[in-house]
Design a protein around this motif. Structure first.
Motif, PDB file in Angstrom:
ATOM      1  N   SER A 292      11.658  -1.525   2.419  1.00 50.27           N
ATOM      2  CA  SER A 292      10.834  -2.052   3.499  1.00 50.27           C
ATOM      3  C   SER A 292      10.764  -1.034   4.625  1.00 50.27           C
ATOM      4  CB  SER A 292      11.407  -3.374   4.021  1.00 50.27           C
ATOM      5  OG  SER A 292      12.693  -3.168   4.563  1.00 50.27           O
TER       6      SER A 292
ATOM      7  N   GLY B  27       6.028  -6.916   7.135  1.00 49.17           N
ATOM      8  CA  GLY B  27       5.181  -7.176   5.974  1.00 49.17           C
ATOM      9  C   GLY B  27       5.044  -6.003   5.035  1.00 49.17           C
ATOM     10  N   VAL B  28       5.530  -4.823   5.438  1.00 45.07           N
ATOM     11  CA  VAL B  28       5.467  -3.666   4.548  1.00 45.07           C
ATOM     12  C   VAL B  28       6.747  -3.627   3.737  1.00 45.07           C
ATOM     13  CG1 VAL B  28       5.350  -1.158   4.406  1.00 45.07           C
ATOM     14  CG2 VAL B  28       3.946  -2.364   6.061  1.00 45.07           C
TER      15      VAL B  28
ATOM     16  N   ALA C  26       2.170   0.710   0.286  1.00 46.51           N
ATOM     17  CA  ALA C  26       2.069  -0.580   0.979  1.00 46.51           C
ATOM     18  C   ALA C  26       1.758  -0.378   2.460  1.00 46.51           C
ATOM     19  CB  ALA C  26       3.360  -1.377   0.800  1.00 46.51           C
ATOM     20  N   LEU C  27       2.373   0.628   3.072  1.00 41.65           N
ATOM     21  CA  LEU C  27       2.099   0.933   4.479  1.00 41.65           C
ATOM     22  C   LEU C  27       0.638   1.350   4.663  1.00 41.65           C
ATOM     23  CD1 LEU C  27       3.014   1.443   7.414  1.00 41.65           C
ATOM     24  CD2 LEU C  27       3.681   3.750   6.688  1.00 41.65           C
TER      25      LEU C  27
ATOM     26  N   MET D 211      -1.501  -1.709   4.418  1.00 43.03           N
ATOM     27  CA  MET D 211      -1.360  -2.551   5.602  1.00 43.03           C
ATOM     28  C   MET D 211      -2.155  -1.981   6.786  1.00 43.03           C
ATOM     29  SD  MET D 211       0.044  -5.256   6.992  1.00 43.03           S
ATOM     30  CE  MET D 211       1.496  -5.758   6.119  1.00 43.03           C
TER      31      MET D 211
END
Length: 84
Positions: free
Chosen positions: A33, A39-40, A57-58, A61
């Motif tokens: 994370s 949330g990432v 994921a970052l 986002m």
């Protein structure tokens, strides 16, 4: 609290430092994370794979939403480069 405010007050050429946190997951997976961006999170079978996945994921986002034709707000492009 004062240091936290200063930490996020960046100038035009400052570096934004984020942290990748690695934790053991189920069945040998590694969960990762970036706590500074809620949330990432992601996972991977190896540390390298987990790192690549959380960076993806970052990027997802932080990806801009498609603009609505009726949205008349002024916009400015901002380019972030992830390097490590």
């Amino acid at each position: 609290m004062r240091s936290r405010v200063a930490r996020y007050a960046l100038g035009m050429n400052d570096t934004l430092n984020l942290t990748i946190v690695y934790e053991p997951g189920d069945d040998g997976w590694i969960t990762v994370s970036i706590p500074e961006v809620p949330g990432v999170l992601s996972q991977g079978r190896t540390r390298k794979e987990a790192r690549e996945n959380v960076i993806d994921a970052l990027a997802l986002m932080l990806s801009p939403e498609p603009s609505d034709v009726d949205d008349q707000r002024e916009r400015e492009d901002l380019q972030l480069t992830i390097a490590a």
